[in-house]
Write a protein that holds these residues in place. Structure first.
Motif, PDB file in Angstrom:
ATOM      1  N   LEU A 341       0.950   0.193  -1.930  1.00 48.26           N
ATOM      2  CA  LEU A 341       1.271   0.662  -0.577  1.00 48.26           C
ATOM      3  C   LEU A 341       0.080   0.464   0.364  1.00 48.26           C
ATOM      4  O   LEU A 341       0.243   0.040   1.515  1.00 48.26           O
ATOM      5  CB  LEU A 341       1.671   2.144  -0.630  1.00 48.26           C
ATOM      6  CG  LEU A 341       2.089   2.794   0.691  1.00 48.26           C
ATOM      7  CD1 LEU A 341       3.279   2.077   1.316  1.00 48.26           C
ATOM      8  CD2 LEU A 341       2.424   4.272   0.480  1.00 48.26           C
ATOM      9  N   ALA A 342      -1.143   0.741  -0.136  1.00 48.95           N
ATOM     10  CA  ALA A 342      -2.354   0.588   0.691  1.00 48.95           C
ATOM     11  C   ALA A 342      -2.510  -0.863   1.138  1.00 48.95           C
ATOM     12  O   ALA A 342      -2.762  -1.138   2.320  1.00 48.95           O
ATOM     13  CB  ALA A 342      -3.580   1.046  -0.087  1.00 48.95           C
ATOM     14  N   MET A 345      -0.039  -1.792   3.829  1.00 45.92           N
ATOM     15  CA  MET A 345      -0.335  -1.209   5.145  1.00 45.92           C
ATOM     16  C   MET A 345      -1.547  -1.875   5.795  1.00 45.92           C
ATOM     17  O   MET A 345      -1.618  -1.984   7.016  1.00 45.92           O
ATOM     18  CB  MET A 345      -0.539   0.302   5.022  1.00 45.92           C
ATOM     19  CG  MET A 345       0.728   1.005   4.571  1.00 45.92           C
ATOM     20  SD  MET A 345       0.712   2.773   4.822  1.00 45.92           S
ATOM     21  CE  MET A 345       1.375   2.920   6.449  1.00 45.92           C
ATOM     22  N   LEU A 359      -9.066   3.016   3.612  1.00 37.66           N
ATOM     23  CA  LEU A 359      -7.712   3.291   3.117  1.00 37.66           C
ATOM     24  C   LEU A 359      -7.658   3.166   1.593  1.00 37.66           C
ATOM     25  O   LEU A 359      -7.038   3.999   0.916  1.00 37.66           O
ATOM     26  CB  LEU A 359      -6.703   2.348   3.783  1.00 37.66           C
ATOM     27  CG  LEU A 359      -5.226   2.670   3.530  1.00 37.66           C
ATOM     28  CD1 LEU A 359      -4.867   4.060   4.028  1.00 37.66           C
ATOM     29  CD2 LEU A 359      -4.321   1.640   4.191  1.00 37.66           C
ATOM     30  N   ALA A 363      -6.727   6.006  -1.142  1.00 33.63           N
ATOM     31  CA  ALA A 363      -5.703   5.753  -2.171  1.00 33.63           C
ATOM     32  C   ALA A 363      -6.250   6.100  -3.557  1.00 33.63           C
ATOM     33  O   ALA A 363      -5.573   6.739  -4.369  1.00 33.63           O
ATOM     34  CB  ALA A 363      -5.259   4.296  -2.115  1.00 33.63           C
ATOM     35  N   VAL A 401      -3.619   6.090   8.162  1.00 31.71           N
ATOM     36  CA  VAL A 401      -3.841   6.865   6.925  1.00 31.71           C
ATOM     37  C   VAL A 401      -2.758   7.931   6.767  1.00 31.71           C
ATOM     38  O   VAL A 401      -2.242   8.153   5.664  1.00 31.71           O
ATOM     39  CB  VAL A 401      -5.253   7.510   6.923  1.00 31.71           C
ATOM     40  CG1 VAL A 401      -5.382   8.559   5.820  1.00 31.71           C
ATOM     41  CG2 VAL A 401      -6.330   6.443   6.759  1.00 31.71           C
ATOM     42  N   PHE A 404       0.411   6.382   5.618  1.00 35.50           N
ATOM     43  CA  PHE A 404       0.222   6.044   4.202  1.00 35.50           C
ATOM     44  C   PHE A 404       0.417   7.285   3.320  1.00 35.50           C
ATOM     45  O   PHE A 404       1.152   7.253   2.326  1.00 35.50           O
ATOM     46  CB  PHE A 404      -1.186   5.460   4.013  1.00 35.50           C
ATOM     47  CG  PHE A 404      -1.638   5.380   2.579  1.00 35.50           C
ATOM     48  CD1 PHE A 404      -1.157   4.388   1.736  1.00 35.50           C
ATOM     49  CD2 PHE A 404      -2.549   6.299   2.069  1.00 35.50           C
ATOM     50  CE1 PHE A 404      -1.572   4.312   0.409  1.00 35.50           C
ATOM     51  CE2 PHE A 404      -2.968   6.233   0.751  1.00 35.50           C
ATOM     52  CZ  PHE A 404      -2.478   5.235  -0.084  1.00 35.50           C
ATOM     53  N   GLN A 407       4.097   8.527   3.104  1.00 34.84           N
ATOM     54  CA  GLN A 407       4.894   7.693   2.186  1.00 34.84           C
ATOM     55  C   GLN A 407       4.517   7.966   0.732  1.00 34.84           C
ATOM     56  O   GLN A 407       5.366   7.975  -0.153  1.00 34.84           O
ATOM     57  CB  GLN A 407       4.694   6.209   2.515  1.00 34.84           C
ATOM     58  CG  GLN A 407       5.373   5.804   3.817  1.00 34.84           C
ATOM     59  CD  GLN A 407       5.327   4.303   4.051  1.00 34.84           C
ATOM     60  OE1 GLN A 407       5.531   3.510   3.138  1.00 34.84           O
ATOM     61  NE2 GLN A 407       5.053   3.914   5.290  1.00 34.84           N
TER      62      GLN A 407
END
Length: 829
Positions: A341-342, A345, A359, A363, A401, A404, A407
């Motif tokens: 996901l990081a 994004m 980010l 994570a 962030v 992120f 989610q």
């Protein structure tokens, strides 16, 4: 580490003490942590009490109050002295001159009758008894009221002749229900709540804005505030009741047997200590290893968490659901999901390498737990520190962030199931502006599923539809405040939201919304609001952390049982403001949590790319403050000049003279006049007022510029939207054009503070126009280098005489056109 109000002998001929308590980088235990910060906060309050005691006794030493000391020694009032009589042969009233002018602050006697019946009696206080013995003060005060008036003229907030009321809680209930007494059927043996409450019935009424919750009061039986007959207390609520009573919570020196109800006392309103007292309560109630999993990581870097947990468990049983080990290890988010996901994004939102690193680090933090090998190998801690330079896109990064994390929360709940404390994120900062800036970024990215808790008056208008107005009073008081807001001068959008808030409040839906959302924004000061009482926030994001004291940073962390922490700030910009005292070292309350964790060994991620300033402007800060580490994210073409005649970077040399006000703030009228001329020339050339910011290093200079802007040809220039502020008020803001007035001409003073200079020099996007005294500033190491930078730029150093002719021409042409247009409008009418 206890509060005290010193006596005359302790404050006479002594300088104001400086703060001595040193805050270590690491702590042995959470008990050690609490002891140190309690001592530091108490010391800060004691210095404010010392300063007031010193001013009180200094003021009293300059007047003759022998009538009062004689009364104390047993003489009657008539023997001691008497107040002068007016033409009605009644005792005259002592009054302070409030009108601006040379006599402002002087005391005089006048008739005390109602205005319509007043006689013409007038006498300056020093003329009442001119035949004084030389060794005694020239001014004789002859009654207690006169002492009160005199002390207030010296900016000492004395309430003489107040009434101290001691009530039991059931008496208060009975008083409130007095209308219905005959319908009340109270059992004969009913004792009620035996807890007593203390009230101070004030001797005079002041505007409610003078008071607040957690005001410090010093109450005494004597006007000289003898420590044996004095106690210190704080106010329980935001202001006096309709009966002009303040409920007091004793802090030190109160013994019930020494203070009977209805006795007459004198009281000093010292200051508001909301920050200090709230922090002390927060540490006492919430800084506990059994409820705050983050504690070991806040105390030291190298610790054995297994042993720490075992030691705590031996002393006190902790239910498994909230044990330190269990909370830290429960349901970590999948590494694969988080990293995937990081990376997605980073691409979607075009993050630069430093933002991407931030980010990824967050994570990793979200996927780590105590027994994870990743922690041992890569030292992933539940704390991420982001150090962003000016204009580095911190707010944009934090908005990404947040998307992120939301989610990630949803993914975790779908795969891992529910947690004891559901994933929620708290965004906190010391200022409303900082919180709103991040939430505005979320709106720009299309995310609206958040609640902003705070006062409607302080929240940015675009955030109002997503806010919950929740004062710290009870629900009825909150509803009254909302209804009162409807009567104020609100815009249509604000009125719509206030109506919506009133409906939600009556239905109770606002609390439900707060329980459901994953993201909440709040200032640190609003963290104790009752509407947040039942909530836990496993993830806390603190913005502008380098502007907050550590006890203030702890408010959201400890209260909401934080497990993962993101700190964002720039230690090169303004530090926290510690009112009323200085420290003898740099390890006092000025040292922030951000600073201490970095000293402890946490590695911050540096956001090096600035997207605000023209490269010529950023080059100054890069050389002076950032050791050449800055990268420009904008080019000269991106920041092309708004006007052909306006330099990108310029030092305007003004040969003015610094002057000082009564409050020790400096001003320079030559710089005021030139700055206003420059601003008006910009507006005359077509620049919008909202694109211009004026920064000055002194409050007095700010007021002088504001007054002249409003007065000089104000009808012809739209200057209302020009922001004129001190450096402190401008942190976090930016403008296309910045006019910076330096003021000083003899000595540099505090304007060469590196952090203050850094903020002042990095607010401008296209044009930085510095107005100052060339001879004085050139002698200073830092300002000399700033001037050197200006000289290297085209038209970068100008003497006022060089450019005034051009500015006068622009203004003359503009004013002539404006007058012609005004005359045309009159003829058309």
């Amino acid at each position: 580490s206890e509060l005290s109000f010193p006596n005359v002998d302790q404050v006479r001929y002594v300088n104001l003490p400086k703060r001595m308590v040193s805050i270590p980088t690491v702590f042995q235990s959470h008990v050690h942590y609490k002891q140190i910060f309690k001592a530091a906060l108490t010391e800060q309050l004691n210095i404010m009490l010392f300063e007031l005691s010193q001013r009180l006794h200094d003021a009293l030493s300059k007047v003759d109050i022998s009538f009062y000391t004689s009364l104390k020694d047993g003489q009657s009032e008539s023997e001691a002295s008497c107040v002068p009589l007016c033409n009605h042969m009644h005792p005259a009233k002592l009054v302070t001159v409030k009108k601006e002018g040379q006599n402002k602050g002087r005391l005089f006697y006048t008739c005390g009758a109602p205005k319509a019946e007043q006689c013409s009696f007038f006498k300056w206080i020093e003329d009442v008894n001119p035949a004084q013995i030389k060794s005694r003060p020239s001014v004789v005060l002859r009654d207690v009221k006169s002492i009160g008036t005199y002390l207030r003229s010296q900016k000492i907030s004395l309430y003489e002749g107040c009434q101290l009321l001691v009530r039991k809680a059931f008496e208060i209930q009975t008083q409130r229900c007095s209308k219905f007494k005959k319908y009340m059927n109270t059992p004969a043996g009913f004792d009620g709540d035996s807890k007593t409450r203390l009230y101070l019935k004030l001797s005079r009424k002041e505007h409610y804005s003078l008071y607040s919750k957690d005001d410090i009061w010093v109450v005494s039986k004597t006007l000289i505030f003898d420590p044996l007959d004095t106690f210190i207390a704080s106010s329980a609520f935001f202001g006096p009741s309709s009966n002009n009573e303040v409920e007091l919570l004793p802090l030190k020196g109160y013994c019930p047997s020494n203070w009977r109800s209805n006795m007459f006392v004198h009281a000093l309103l010292v200051c508001n200590a909301s920050g200090e007292l709230t922090s002390l309560r927060n540490m006492e109630e919430h800084f506990n290893p059994s409820t705050l999993p983050l504690i070991p990581y806040l105390l030291k870097m190298n610790f054995d968490s297994e042993n720490a947990t075992r030691r705590v468990n031996k002393r006190k049983f902790i239910p498994p659901a909230i044990s330190l080990k269990h909370t830290m290890m429960y349901g970590p988010v999948s590494t694969e999901v988080a990293m995937g996901l990081a990376k997605k994004m980073i691409q979607t939102f075009s993050l630069n390498p430093d933002q991407a690193t931030s980010l990824i680090r967050i994570a990793q933090m979200m996927t780590s737990c105590e027994n994870n090998k990743l922690v041992e190998e890569h030292q992933v801690f539940p704390i991420t520190i982001i150090r962003g330079v000016f204009g580095a896109g911190k707010s944009y990064l934090l908005s990404v962030v947040i998307l992120f994390l939301v989610q990630l929360f949803e993914s975790s709940e779908a795969t891992e199931g529910p947690r004891p404390a559901p994933w929620k994120l708290l965004i906190a900062s010391s200022t409303n502006v900082a919180v709103d800036r991040i939430l505005l970024g979320l709106l720009d990215l299309g995310f609206e599923d958040f609640i902003r808790v705070g006062s409607i008056r302080k929240i940015t208008k675009a955030i109002l539809p997503h806010s919950l107005h929740a004062g710290s009073g009870n629900e009825n008081e909150q509803l009254k405040e909302l209804l009162a807001l409807m009567k104020e001068d609100l815009t249509p959008v604000e009125k719509i939201y206030v109506r919506k808030s009133i409906e939600q409040h009556k239905l109770g839906t606002n609390k439900t919304i707060l329980q459901q959302v994953k993201v909440v924004g709040v200032t640190c000061a609003a963290c104790p609001f009752p509407c947040l009482n039942t909530l836990k926030f496993p993830v806390v994001m603190l913005d502008e952390c380098s502007q907050m004291t550590e006890p203030a940073s702890l408010l959201p962390i400890a209260r909401f049982q934080c497990e993962k922490l993101v700190l964002v700030g720039d230690p090169k910009q303004l530090p926290p403001t510690i009112q009323g005292s200085e420290s003898v070292h740099e390890q006092g309350l000025e040292q922030t949590l951000f600073d201490r964790l970095c000293l402890m060994g946490h590695k911050p991620i540096l956001l090096r790319t600035q997207y605000r300033c023209h490269p010529a402007i950023s080059a100054i800060a890069n050389e002076l403050f950032y050791e050449g580490n800055l990268i420009d994210g904008v080019s000269e073409e991106d920041r092309s000049p708004l006007l052909d005649w306006l330099p990108t970077l310029c030092f305007y040399s003004v040969n003015g003279v610094e002057q000082i006000e009564k409050d020790n703030s400096f001003y320079n009228m030559a710089e005021v006049h030139f700055a206003v001329k420059l601003i008006q020339s910009l507006i005359a050339s077509g620049i919008e007022g909202s694109a211009i910011g004026v920064i000055t290093l002194y409050k007095s200079q700010m007021c002088k510029i504001q007054n002249l802007l409003c007065g000089l040809h104000s009808e012809a220039f739209e200057t209302k939207t020009v922001q004129v502020s001190t450096v402190d008020a401008f942190q976090g803001a930016e403008k296309e054009i910045i006019v910076l007035s330096c003021v000083r001409t003899r000595q540099i003073g505090f304007i060469d503070s590196e952090k203050r200079m850094n903020v002042a020099l990095t607010r401008a996007k296209r044009h930085l126009l510095i107005v100052g005294n060339l001879a004085c500033l050139s002698r200073n190491r830092l300002w000399g280098r700033v001037i050197h930078h200006c000289k290297g730029w085209e038209n970068g150093l100008q003497h006022v005489s060089q450019c005034e002719q051009q500015l006068n021409g622009i203004l003359q042409c503009y004013l002539e056109k404006w007058k012609e247009e005004e005359e045309k409008k009159k003829k058309e009418k």
